[in-house]
Scaffold this motif. Structure first.
Motif, PDB file in Angstrom:
ATOM      1  N   SER A 363      83.409   2.101  40.616  1.00 30.44           N
ATOM      2  CA  SER A 363      82.126   1.908  40.670  1.00 30.44           C
ATOM      3  C   SER A 363      82.108   0.489  41.057  1.00 30.44           C
ATOM      4  CB  SER A 363      81.342   2.426  39.444  1.00 30.44           C
ATOM      5  OG  SER A 363      82.482   1.728  38.307  1.00 30.44           O
ATOM      6  N   SER A 364      82.711  -0.561  40.449  1.00 29.15           N
ATOM      7  CA  SER A 364      82.721  -1.699  40.359  1.00 29.15           C
ATOM      8  C   SER A 364      82.073  -2.537  41.497  1.00 29.15           C
ATOM      9  CB  SER A 364      83.876  -2.318  40.007  1.00 29.15           C
ATOM     10  OG  SER A 364      85.240  -2.056  40.763  1.00 29.15           O
ATOM     11  N   GLY A 365      82.342  -1.632  43.133  1.00 29.47           N
ATOM     12  CA  GLY A 365      82.474  -1.915  44.742  1.00 29.47           C
ATOM     13  C   GLY A 365      82.915  -2.885  45.089  1.00 29.47           C
ATOM     14  N   PHE A 366      84.133  -3.784  44.195  1.00 30.44           N
ATOM     15  CA  PHE A 366      85.717  -4.055  44.735  1.00 30.44           C
ATOM     16  C   PHE A 366      86.277  -3.151  45.018  1.00 30.44           C
ATOM     17  CE2 PHE A 366      83.843  -6.941  41.360  1.00 30.44           C
ATOM     18  CZ  PHE A 366      83.647  -8.249  41.778  1.00 30.44           C
ATOM     19  N   PHE A 367      86.610  -2.473  44.866  1.00 30.37           N
ATOM     20  CA  PHE A 367      87.773  -1.292  45.984  1.00 30.37           C
ATOM     21  C   PHE A 367      87.326  -0.503  46.459  1.00 30.37           C
ATOM     22  CE2 PHE A 367      89.225  -4.225  42.222  1.00 30.37           C
ATOM     23  CZ  PHE A 367      90.471  -5.326  43.079  1.00 30.37           C
ATOM     24  N   PRO A 368      88.289   0.287  46.818  1.00 25.52           N
ATOM     25  CA  PRO A 368      87.777   1.389  47.543  1.00 25.52           C
ATOM     26  C   PRO A 368      87.431   2.797  46.375  1.00 25.52           C
ATOM     27  CG  PRO A 368      90.381   0.869  48.169  1.00 25.52           C
ATOM     28  CD  PRO A 368      89.589  -0.241  47.647  1.00 25.52           C
ATOM     29  N   THR A 369      87.661   3.848  46.750  1.00 26.07           N
ATOM     30  CA  THR A 369      88.076   5.000  45.261  1.00 26.07           C
ATOM     31  C   THR A 369      89.563   4.714  44.150  1.00 26.07           C
ATOM     32  OG1 THR A 369      89.372   5.854  47.245  1.00 26.07           O
ATOM     33  CG2 THR A 369      87.437   6.666  46.561  1.00 26.07           C
ATOM     34  N   ALA A 370      89.234   5.286  43.224  1.00 30.90           N
ATOM     35  CA  ALA A 370      90.532   4.907  41.850  1.00 30.90           C
ATOM     36  C   ALA A 370      90.695   6.288  41.881  1.00 30.90           C
ATOM     37  CB  ALA A 370      89.818   3.996  41.258  1.00 30.90           C
ATOM     38  N   VAL A 371      92.361   5.919  41.166  1.00 30.54           N
ATOM     39  CA  VAL A 371      93.550   6.929  40.557  1.00 30.54           C
ATOM     40  C   VAL A 371      93.773   7.117  40.372  1.00 30.54           C
ATOM     41  CG1 VAL A 371      94.745   9.061  42.111  1.00 30.54           C
ATOM     42  CG2 VAL A 371      93.244   8.090  43.548  1.00 30.54           C
ATOM     43  N   ASP A 372      93.305   7.484  38.989  1.00 31.14           N
ATOM     44  CA  ASP A 372      94.727   7.150  37.915  1.00 31.14           C
ATOM     45  C   ASP A 372      95.992   8.004  37.808  1.00 31.14           C
ATOM     46  OD1 ASP A 372      95.391   6.720  35.238  1.00 31.14           O
ATOM     47  OD2 ASP A 372      93.942   8.239  34.368  1.00 31.14           O
ATOM     48  N   LEU A 373      97.066   7.482  37.704  1.00 30.85           N
ATOM     49  CA  LEU A 373      98.248   8.479  37.789  1.00 30.85           C
ATOM     50  C   LEU A 373      98.457   8.352  36.258  1.00 30.85           C
ATOM     51  CD1 LEU A 373     100.005   8.262  41.290  1.00 30.85           C
ATOM     52  CD2 LEU A 373      98.140  10.299  40.486  1.00 30.85           C
ATOM     53  N   VAL A 374      98.537   7.401  35.618  1.00 30.76           N
ATOM     54  CA  VAL A 374      99.001   7.039  34.003  1.00 30.76           C
ATOM     55  C   VAL A 374      99.251   8.158  32.656  1.00 30.76           C
ATOM     56  CG1 VAL A 374      99.271   5.033  32.398  1.00 30.76           C
ATOM     57  CG2 VAL A 374      98.793   4.336  35.112  1.00 30.76           C
ATOM     58  N   LYS A 375      97.259   8.355  32.826  1.00 33.72           N
ATOM     59  CA  LYS A 375      96.979   8.874  32.107  1.00 33.72           C
ATOM     60  C   LYS A 375      97.319   8.768  30.338  1.00 33.72           C
ATOM     61  CE  LYS A 375      96.614  11.941  35.758  1.00 33.72           C
ATOM     62  NZ  LYS A 375      95.333  12.823  36.244  1.00 33.72           N
ATOM     63  N   SER A 376      96.674   7.768  30.487  1.00 30.13           N
ATOM     64  CA  SER A 376      96.768   7.067  28.831  1.00 30.13           C
ATOM     65  C   SER A 376      96.091   7.239  28.401  1.00 30.13           C
ATOM     66  CB  SER A 376      97.188   6.075  29.496  1.00 30.13           C
ATOM     67  OG  SER A 376      96.883   5.084  28.053  1.00 30.13           O
ATOM     68  N   LYS A 377      95.825   7.428  27.080  1.00 35.71           N
ATOM     69  CA  LYS A 377      95.303   7.639  26.365  1.00 35.71           C
ATOM     70  C   LYS A 377      94.699   6.783  25.309  1.00 35.71           C
ATOM     71  CE  LYS A 377      95.789  12.700  26.235  1.00 35.71           C
ATOM     72  NZ  LYS A 377      95.969  14.062  25.141  1.00 35.71           N
ATOM     73  N   ASP A 378      95.568   5.771  25.429  1.00 38.84           N
ATOM     74  CA  ASP A 378      95.047   4.319  24.740  1.00 38.84           C
ATOM     75  C   ASP A 378      94.034   3.357  24.943  1.00 38.84           C
ATOM     76  OD1 ASP A 378      97.506   5.202  23.314  1.00 38.84           O
ATOM     77  OD2 ASP A 378      98.696   3.922  24.620  1.00 38.84           O
ATOM     78  N   HIS A 379      93.794   2.414  24.380  1.00 41.16           N
ATOM     79  CA  HIS A 379      92.241   1.766  24.705  1.00 41.16           C
ATOM     80  C   HIS A 379      93.050   1.010  25.346  1.00 41.16           C
ATOM     81  CE1 HIS A 379      89.486   3.030  20.745  1.00 41.16           C
ATOM     82  NE2 HIS A 379      89.913   4.399  21.907  1.00 41.16           N
ATOM     83  N   ILE A 380      91.939   0.273  26.720  1.00 44.40           N
ATOM     84  CA  ILE A 380      92.652  -0.553  27.732  1.00 44.40           C
ATOM     85  C   ILE A 380      91.507  -1.778  27.783  1.00 44.40           C
ATOM     86  CG2 ILE A 380      93.043  -1.382  29.825  1.00 44.40           C
ATOM     87  CD1 ILE A 380      94.279   1.561  30.276  1.00 44.40           C
ATOM     88  N   TYR A 381      91.748  -3.214  27.174  1.00 48.29           N
ATOM     89  CA  TYR A 381      90.671  -4.296  26.879  1.00 48.29           C
ATOM     90  C   TYR A 381      90.764  -5.187  28.656  1.00 48.29           C
ATOM     91  CZ  TYR A 381      88.379  -8.615  26.453  1.00 48.29           C
ATOM     92  OH  TYR A 381      87.705  -9.238  26.818  1.00 48.29           O
ATOM     93  N   ILE A 382      89.346  -4.443  29.414  1.00 50.03           N
ATOM     94  CA  ILE A 382      90.325  -5.944  30.187  1.00 50.03           C
ATOM     95  C   ILE A 382      88.758  -6.505  30.797  1.00 50.03           C
ATOM     96  CG2 ILE A 382      89.754  -5.596  32.924  1.00 50.03           C
ATOM     97  CD1 ILE A 382      92.392  -4.797  31.830  1.00 50.03           C
ATOM     98  N   GLY A 383      88.729  -7.600  30.963  1.00 51.12           N
ATOM     99  CA  GLY A 383      87.743  -8.882  31.199  1.00 51.12           C
ATOM    100  C   GLY A 383      87.471  -9.054  32.310  1.00 51.12           C
ATOM    101  N   SER A 384      86.719  -9.563  32.925  1.00 51.86           N
ATOM    102  CA  SER A 384      85.984 -10.014  34.469  1.00 51.86           C
ATOM    103  C   SER A 384      87.450 -10.245  35.726  1.00 51.86           C
ATOM    104  CB  SER A 384      85.276 -11.045  34.253  1.00 51.86           C
ATOM    105  OG  SER A 384      85.589 -11.868  34.260  1.00 51.86           O
ATOM    106  N   PHE A 385      86.709  -9.335  36.531  1.00 50.09           N
ATOM    107  CA  PHE A 385      88.552 -10.100  37.781  1.00 50.09           C
ATOM    108  C   PHE A 385      87.386  -9.447  38.679  1.00 50.09           C
ATOM    109  CE2 PHE A 385      88.134  -4.903  37.067  1.00 50.09           C
ATOM    110  CZ  PHE A 385      88.134  -4.478  37.727  1.00 50.09           C
ATOM    111  N   ASN A 386      88.190 -10.054  39.821  1.00 49.70           N
ATOM    112  CA  ASN A 386      87.720 -10.437  41.325  1.00 49.70           C
ATOM    113  C   ASN A 386      88.399  -9.479  42.399  1.00 49.70           C
ATOM    114  OD1 ASN A 386      84.650 -11.934  40.946  1.00 49.70           O
ATOM    115  ND2 ASN A 386      86.088 -13.734  39.782  1.00 49.70           N
ATOM    116  N   ASN A 387      89.823  -9.567  42.381  1.00 48.28           N
ATOM    117  CA  ASN A 387      90.252  -9.381  42.842  1.00 48.28           C
ATOM    118  C   ASN A 387      92.181  -8.554  42.232  1.00 48.28           C
ATOM    119  OD1 ASN A 387      92.622 -10.964  42.309  1.00 48.28           O
ATOM    120  ND2 ASN A 387      91.144 -12.950  43.316  1.00 48.28           N
ATOM    121  N   LEU A 388      92.553  -7.588  42.998  1.00 44.96           N
ATOM    122  CA  LEU A 388      93.396  -6.518  42.944  1.00 44.96           C
ATOM    123  C   LEU A 388      95.016  -7.967  41.583  1.00 44.96           C
ATOM    124  CD1 LEU A 388      94.760  -4.098  43.259  1.00 44.96           C
ATOM    125  CD2 LEU A 388      96.348  -4.522  44.850  1.00 44.96           C
TER     126      LEU A 388
END
Length: 419
Positions: A363-388
């Motif tokens: 939904s960020s608009g930076f990338f095309p569709t996203a697929v989750d193959l990790v299936k992690s239930k752990d919390h993940i902290y992510i700050g701002s990013f502008n590229n891959l």
């Protein structure tokens, strides 16, 4: 298909028992003092106002200009976003228009709001503001803001939506003395099956019409009609696609986020089904529909939605379903644990799991569709990013890597059926 000309009634005779009630109610508002389009404007004897270039609000002196009353709330994001546009119109057409913001909050609250809002400061917003208003809201009652009123020559010419505040509409009213805009009436009602309800021993009816002016948009709802004693399921002034999505979500929510990129249109003109260009009311007037189904029995939404969806499919000549499509996507995979170079700041976000992260990436608009193959239930902290690369740097400590590759991903299909 011309939705505006579509009015279909299908009657089914069934013998079914009455179930339980599920209803929605609107806040009671005294509409006895409300003014309507075409009425003479009865101005308040006095108003409290602040800001702007006016020394006094003289309603009589303003009759030679188009006066726009913009009712707003300080917690309304759309109201705030609209204000710079209103300021530009005021500056450009100062000899033809006077725009006045109208708020119910007190002066101290509004002074603090304007003093602390950097966005309005940057855009030099300084329109006159009527504060602590009760009189005007009684004359123009509403439940949602922005709420806009066009006045000219002492008459009310429009009670409408914020998108209608344009140079074209201001000039048209100023030059011709008349204008016809969509009516915003937060208390409007419509009974699509009023005539059908007179049919003796009616068991079930389905009515689909085009846009109904002056009736607020309504999502999927079922309520008991106190007059007929039957249950009515309605969706009012919605895009066809949005009606379909309301039904499918009631039946069973998709296991994936469904943005525009995940909709496959097998139709001649997708823009007849959804406001893809975000045009607003003018698009809805041309293409929106109202749906009403009458039943003797109440059913849970998950069951009723399937019946409603079948009605839409059969009447409109379409079918909708989930499928897959090979698309270039950002794929979250397991990878080696890596240290991150990015400093942790308070501007990031904690995601509940890897699926939530994938949905946010998509939904960020930076990338095309996203697929989750990790299936992690752990919390993940992510700050701002502008590229891959910046995203992958922050994914390192979690042993996750994001790569762009082709994937068969779930999609939602809308297909027209030959009839």
């Amino acid at each position: 298909m011309n939705v505006n000309s579509l009015t279909l009634t299908v009657l089914f005779h069934l013998i079914i028992a009455v179930g339980t009630l599920k209803s929605q109610t609107k806040k009671e508002v005294d509409l006895s003092k409300a003014l309507k389009v075409g009425d003479s404007f009865i101005p308040p004897k006095a108003v409290q106002f602040m800001r702007g270039e006016l020394k006094v609000i003289d309603w009589k002196a303003l009759e030679d200009k188009v006066v726009i009353l913009d009712f707003f709330d300080t917690y309304c994001g759309t109201c705030i976003e609209l204000m710079p546009k209103l300021q530009k119109l005021q500056d450009k057409y100062a000899d033809k228009v006077q725009i006045i913001n109208v708020g119910w909050q007190d002066k101290q609250t509004l002074e603090k709001f304007y003093a602390s809002n950097a966005y309005l400061k940057e855009n030099h917003v300084n329109l006159p503001v009527i504060y602590a208003d009760t009189y005007l809201k009684e004359r123009f009652p509403h439940q949602g803001a922005p709420h806009v009123v066009f006045l000219y020559k002492g008459k009310i010419h429009a009670i409408t939506f914020f998108r209608q505040v344009t140079a074209e509409n201001i000039l048209a009213l100023y030059e011709t003395g008349a204008i016809n805009l969509p009516l915003k009436n937060d208390f409007g009602t419509v009974d699509l099956s009023a005539d059908i309800n007179m049919v003796k021993n009616l068991k079930t009816s389905i009515v689909i019409t085009g846009y109904q002016d002056g009736v607020p948009m309504e999502a999927f709802s079922t309520r008991l009609d106190s007059v007929t004693g039957k249950f009515k399921t309605t969706m009012i002034n919605r895009a066809i696609y949005r009606c379909i999505r309301l039904c499918t979500n009631k039946m069973k929510r998709a296991d994936f986020f469904v943005p525009n990129d995940r909709v496959v249109w097998k139709v001649k003109n997708p823009r007849k089904y959804d406001d893809l260009d975000r045009v607003g009311e003018s698009w809805l007037i041309e293409n929106g529909i109202c749906y009403e189904r009458t039943d003797e029995v109440y059913r849970p939404d998950s069951i009723q939605a399937r019946l409603v969806l079948n009605d839409l499919h059969n009447v409109l000549g379409i079918k909708t379903y989930y499928s897959t499509k090979n698309m270039k996507s950002v794929v979250l995979k397991r990878g080696a644990m890596r240290k991150s170079k990015a400093p942790k700041t308070g501007s990031g976000r904690i995601y509940e799991n890897s699926r939530a992260l994938a949905e946010s990436i998509e939904s960020s608009g930076f990338f095309p569709t996203a697929v989750d193959l990790v299936k992690s239930k752990d919390h993940i902290y992510i700050g701002s990013f502008n590229n891959l690369d910046e995203l992958n740097d922050q994914l390192g400590p979690y042993g996750i890597v994001a790569v762009i590759e082709d994937q068969d991903i779930p999609v939602f299909v809308v297909e027209e059926v030959d009839q």
